[in-house]
Design a protein around this motif. Structure first.
Motif, PDB file in Angstrom:
ATOM      1  N   TYR A   1      12.024  12.617  -7.165  1.00  0.00           N
ATOM      2  CA  TYR A   1      13.475  12.791  -7.045  1.00  0.00           C
ATOM      3  C   TYR A   1      14.152  11.951  -8.117  1.00  0.00           C
ATOM      4  CZ  TYR A   1      12.570  14.804  -2.423  1.00  0.00           C
ATOM      5  OH  TYR A   1      12.125  15.591  -1.393  1.00  0.00           O
ATOM      6  N   ASP A   2      15.387  12.312  -8.430  1.00  0.00           N
ATOM      7  CA  ASP A   2      16.132  11.567  -9.450  1.00  0.00           C
ATOM      8  C   ASP A   2      16.595  10.213  -8.928  1.00  0.00           C
ATOM      9  OD1 ASP A   2      16.027  13.632 -11.443  1.00  0.00           O
ATOM     10  OD2 ASP A   2      17.537  14.729 -10.295  1.00  0.00           O
ATOM     11  N   ILE A   3      17.006  10.169  -7.674  1.00  0.00           N
ATOM     12  CA  ILE A   3      17.524   8.945  -7.068  1.00  0.00           C
ATOM     13  C   ILE A   3      16.834   8.757  -5.722  1.00  0.00           C
ATOM     14  CG2 ILE A   3      19.574   7.724  -6.226  1.00  0.00           C
ATOM     15  CD1 ILE A   3      21.256   9.634  -7.994  1.00  0.00           C
ATOM     16  N   ILE A   4      16.223   7.595  -5.519  1.00  0.00           N
ATOM     17  CA  ILE A   4      15.542   7.316  -4.252  1.00  0.00           C
ATOM     18  C   ILE A   4      16.068   5.998  -3.691  1.00  0.00           C
ATOM     19  CG2 ILE A   4      13.333   6.947  -3.082  1.00  0.00           C
ATOM     20  CD1 ILE A   4      11.971   8.474  -5.366  1.00  0.00           C
ATOM     21  N   PHE A   5      16.564   6.039  -2.465  1.00  0.00           N
ATOM     22  CA  PHE A   5      16.979   4.839  -1.749  1.00  0.00           C
ATOM     23  C   PHE A   5      15.811   4.349  -0.894  1.00  0.00           C
ATOM     24  CE2 PHE A   5      20.913   7.089  -2.608  1.00  0.00           C
ATOM     25  CZ  PHE A   5      21.826   6.076  -2.921  1.00  0.00           C
ATOM     26  N   ILE A   6      15.581   3.041  -0.876  1.00  0.00           N
ATOM     27  CA  ILE A   6      14.513   2.458  -0.067  1.00  0.00           C
ATOM     28  C   ILE A   6      15.133   1.477   0.928  1.00  0.00           C
ATOM     29  CG2 ILE A   6      12.379   1.109  -0.067  1.00  0.00           C
ATOM     30  CD1 ILE A   6      11.910   2.002  -2.935  1.00  0.00           C
ATOM     31  N   ASN A   7      14.827   1.684   2.209  1.00  0.00           N
ATOM     32  CA  ASN A   7      15.335   0.796   3.261  1.00  0.00           C
ATOM     33  C   ASN A   7      14.295   0.652   4.361  1.00  0.00           C
ATOM     34  OD1 ASN A   7      18.151   2.478   2.496  1.00  0.00           O
ATOM     35  ND2 ASN A   7      18.330   0.262   2.585  1.00  0.00           N
ATOM     36  N   ASN A   8      14.293  -0.499   5.027  1.00  0.00           N
ATOM     37  CA  ASN A   8      13.438  -0.678   6.188  1.00  0.00           C
ATOM     38  C   ASN A   8      14.009   0.066   7.389  1.00  0.00           C
ATOM     39  OD1 ASN A   8      11.371  -2.201   5.099  1.00  0.00           O
ATOM     40  ND2 ASN A   8      12.363  -4.165   5.522  1.00  0.00           N
TER      41      ASN A   8
ATOM     42  N   ALA B   1       0.821  -1.210   0.000  1.00  0.00           N
ATOM     43  CA  ALA B   1       0.000   0.000   0.000  1.00  0.00           C
ATOM     44  C   ALA B   1       0.855   1.260   0.000  1.00  0.00           C
ATOM     45  CB  ALA B   1      -0.923   0.002   1.218  1.00  0.00           C
ATOM     46  N   LEU B   2       2.134   1.121   0.373  1.00  0.00           N
ATOM     47  CA  LEU B   2       3.019   2.284   0.431  1.00  0.00           C
ATOM     48  C   LEU B   2       3.466   2.748  -0.946  1.00  0.00           C
ATOM     49  CD1 LEU B   2       5.255   1.348   3.493  1.00  0.00           C
ATOM     50  CD2 LEU B   2       3.213   2.782   3.445  1.00  0.00           C
ATOM     51  N   LEU B   3       3.098   2.018  -1.988  1.00  0.00           N
ATOM     52  CA  LEU B   3       3.420   2.492  -3.339  1.00  0.00           C
ATOM     53  C   LEU B   3       2.799   3.860  -3.560  1.00  0.00           C
ATOM     54  CD1 LEU B   3       4.733   1.669  -6.106  1.00  0.00           C
ATOM     55  CD2 LEU B   3       2.415   1.079  -6.831  1.00  0.00           C
ATOM     56  N   GLU B   4       1.622   4.082  -2.989  1.00  0.00           N
ATOM     57  CA  GLU B   4       0.965   5.387  -3.128  1.00  0.00           C
ATOM     58  C   GLU B   4       1.804   6.480  -2.491  1.00  0.00           C
ATOM     59  OE1 GLU B   4      -3.067   7.285  -1.301  1.00  0.00           O
ATOM     60  OE2 GLU B   4      -3.349   5.531  -2.590  1.00  0.00           O
ATOM     61  N   ASN B   5       2.449   6.176  -1.357  1.00  0.00           N
ATOM     62  CA  ASN B   5       3.319   7.154  -0.698  1.00  0.00           C
ATOM     63  C   ASN B   5       4.575   7.399  -1.522  1.00  0.00           C
ATOM     64  OD1 ASN B   5       1.727   5.431   1.232  1.00  0.00           O
ATOM     65  ND2 ASN B   5       2.326   7.021   2.669  1.00  0.00           N
ATOM     66  N   LEU B   6       5.178   6.312  -2.011  1.00  0.00           N
ATOM     67  CA  LEU B   6       6.371   6.441  -2.848  1.00  0.00           C
ATOM     68  C   LEU B   6       6.064   7.222  -4.120  1.00  0.00           C
ATOM     69  CD1 LEU B   6       9.347   5.639  -3.393  1.00  0.00           C
ATOM     70  CD2 LEU B   6       8.490   3.542  -4.452  1.00  0.00           C
ATOM     71  N   ASN B   7       4.877   7.059  -4.622  1.00  0.00           N
ATOM     72  CA  ASN B   7       4.485   7.699  -5.882  1.00  0.00           C
ATOM     73  C   ASN B   7       4.391   9.213  -5.768  1.00  0.00           C
ATOM     74  OD1 ASN B   7       3.915   7.366  -8.617  1.00  0.00           O
ATOM     75  ND2 ASN B   7       1.706   7.241  -8.294  1.00  0.00           N
ATOM     76  N   THR B   8       4.392   9.733  -4.552  1.00  0.00           N
ATOM     77  CA  THR B   8       4.330  11.195  -4.375  1.00  0.00           C
ATOM     78  C   THR B   8       5.719  11.835  -4.436  1.00  0.00           C
ATOM     79  OG1 THR B   8       4.520  11.095  -1.954  1.00  0.00           O
ATOM     80  CG2 THR B   8       2.294  10.936  -2.898  1.00  0.00           C
ATOM     81  N   LEU B   9       6.769  11.018  -4.379  1.00  0.00           N
ATOM     82  CA  LEU B   9       8.122  11.565  -4.348  1.00  0.00           C
ATOM     83  C   LEU B   9       8.646  11.777  -5.758  1.00  0.00           C
ATOM     84  CD1 LEU B   9       9.834   9.513  -1.492  1.00  0.00           C
ATOM     85  CD2 LEU B   9       8.386  11.544  -1.338  1.00  0.00           C
TER      86      LEU B   9
END
Length: 519
Positions: free
Chosen positions: A290-297, A280-288
């Motif tokens: 930026y050219d480069i995004i790091f994803i980590n827990n 469900a967090l794809l919706e949150n990620l979709n608001t960003l």
């Protein structure tokens, strides 16, 4: 539609979900999930790239150069509660309160796993970063910290950690629990990500953009914590933090059903909705944007002595992503020209086939169909996923997956996505050599600089169905395609073996006793 009342429709409207979406979710329960057809595990040289030391340094240099004109952000899912982290403490305390807990020493001799866990916890209490807080708590009451030699003393320690009259960690989000201690100072994973991000995530030299997704109930707690820490960390590290927060939208919650696939209703007649999982967090990620995004827990952090190695690999993955994105944009522009020739086309096909593992998409195509296909495949978001060697950790792993069109792609697959009744699938899944530590770098803009709509690249059939209960009543729950699983199914993907330092999560409190978490 007859199974829904006017009140249900109003409930849907309040949540900003459509009737059609509710009916789609119910149909998934009826037909069951579409299991993935896994062909073989991705291994070193077959779906997983092994970077030589010189290549690592080359990509680090590409990344450092890209920092001059590209925006960078870090996206951290941080909504997890601490319940799982203290699960064994809760379980043992409940037995002790009921009078059913055996003497710990006796149970430990019988190799009882819960007793062994509790004894390890209390006997190493001084090694936890939060020990000074416990010591202070007992000192205020003019008491010594119990030794933990008896069940009663262990209970006293556990209550001090969990209860609101003590540290209150049972009510904390995992992201705000103290993980590491540096002399008199203690850091939570929330703080460790602030420090780590400054080592590789500075835009324009001194801006650190970090986006945390948190639970609604903890939003103000995180905001207050950041405001209290902001100036101290900025002065200490020499950066300016641009930190924001988001919560999972109620519109991404999913409907729950009974074992007969009828909408599950609470005692007041309302349809039960449950959080749709990390997908469900794809919706949150979709608001960003930026050219480069790091994803980590949130819980995957290391103390300062291990940050340099970890940051070097972060930069290498970021540089690899920039390299792939630049090459992708180059081929799109070349093949979009009227004078594009076979040499250009063959070069682009080789690039897509070799780097993204998409060779099977071109079998039997005419030159024009090949050109159209390669342009379509190139014009997608890009992700680089770090992989570590599998040492028995539960979770997603990299596999070659055959789609409904017969073409194969590399995907991160969870065990819930395979058919457990197929021995072949079970055997393939259990033979994986690597594990996904959620160490991901993504590029979400196209060759013209426009941000992709990430919802266009989701495999909506890649859902999970699990068996749950509410107040003793069984129910079936639906999770949306996982953020780094089905939600990114249509992305151009590269798997890279990374250092073990990239995977250092804290799933239970005793994980903090591992050498990699001891400062």
């Amino acid at each position: 539609m007859s199974q829904f009342t006017k009140e249900d429709l109003q409930q849907f409207q309040d949540r900003k979900v459509s009737l059609e979406e509710m009916e789609r979710q119910l149909s998934i329960f009826e037909k069951g999930p579409n299991y993935l057809d896994i062909v073989r595990p991705c291994t070193a040289g077959d779906g997983i790239r092994i970077l030589e030391p010189g290549q690592v340094e080359h990509f680090v240099q590409i990344y450092d150069k890209a920092l001059q004109d590209r925006s960078i952000a870090k996206f951290i899912p941080a909504s997890g509660a601490s319940t799982r982290m203290f699960k064994e403490l809760f379980a043992w305390r409940e037995m002790q309160m009921k009078g059913t807990a055996p003497a710990l020493e006796d149970a430990a001799k019988e190799k009882d796993p819960t007793a062994l866990f509790i004894l390890r916890f209390v006997s190493n209490l001084r090694k936890f970063a939060f020990y000074p807080l416990i010591h202070r708590l007992f000192s205020v009451n003019k008491k010594k910290v119990p030794s933990g030699h008896s069940n009663e003393e262990c209970l006293e320690i556990i209550n001090a950690v969990l209860d609101v009259s003590g540290l209150g960690y049972s009510q904390f989000p995992k992201g705000l629990i103290k993980f590491h201690r540096y002399g008199e100072f203690m850091r939570s994973p929330f703080e460790e990500h602030l420090v780590e991000s400054a080592q590789y995530g500075r835009s324009q030299g001194h801006f650190c953009h970090i986006h945390y997704t948190v639970s609604q109930s903890q939003l103000e707690n995180f905001k207050d914590k950041f405001e209290a820490l902001k100036r101290a960390y900025e002065n200490f590290i020499g950066v300016e933090y641009l930190v924001d927060f988001s919560v999972q939208s109620p519109s991404t919650d999913t409907i729950a059903v009974t074992p007969d696939n009828i909408p599950f209703r609470t005692d007041d007649g309302q349809i039960l909705f449950r959080p749709g999982g990390h997908g469900a967090l794809l919706e949150n990620l979709n608001t960003l944007d930026y050219d480069i995004i790091f994803i980590n827990n949130i819980d995957n952090v290391v103390p300062d002595r291990l940050k340099a190695e970890r940051s070097r690999w972060k930069k290498a993955l970021g540089g690899f992503m920039v390299f792939l994105q630049d090459r992708t944009f180059k081929y799109i522009r070349m093949l979009s020209r009227e004078d594009a020739n076979f040499t250009m086309l063959n070069e682009a096909v080789d690039f897509v086939s070799d780097l993204f593992g998409l060779k099977s998409h071109f079998h039997g195509l005419t030159p024009e169909a090949t050109r159209e296909t390669v342009l379509k495949l190139l014009n997608r978001p890009v992700r680089i996923c770090g992989m570590v060697k599998n040492e028995g950790d539960p979770g997603g792993a990299p596999f070659w997956v055959r789609g409904s069109d017969g073409a194969t792609t590399i995907q991160i697959v969870e065990s819930a996505q395979i058919n457990k009744e197929s021995q072949k699938s079970v055997d393939i899944f259990s033979s994986s050599t690597h594990f996904n530590p959620v160490d991901v770098v993504v590029g979400v803009t196209d060759y013209q600089g426009n941000k992709f709509d990430l919802t266009d690249f989701v495999d909506n059939d890649a859902v999970f169905i699990s068996e749950k209960s509410l107040e003793g009543r069984p129910l079936r729950a639906l999770e949306r395609p996982g953020l780094w699983n089905g939600s990114m199914s249509g992305w151009n993907t590269v798997f890279v073996e990374v250092s073990k330092a990239s995977f250092n999560p804290v799933k239970t409190v005793n994980d903090l006793l591992l050498p990699s978490h001891q400062v």
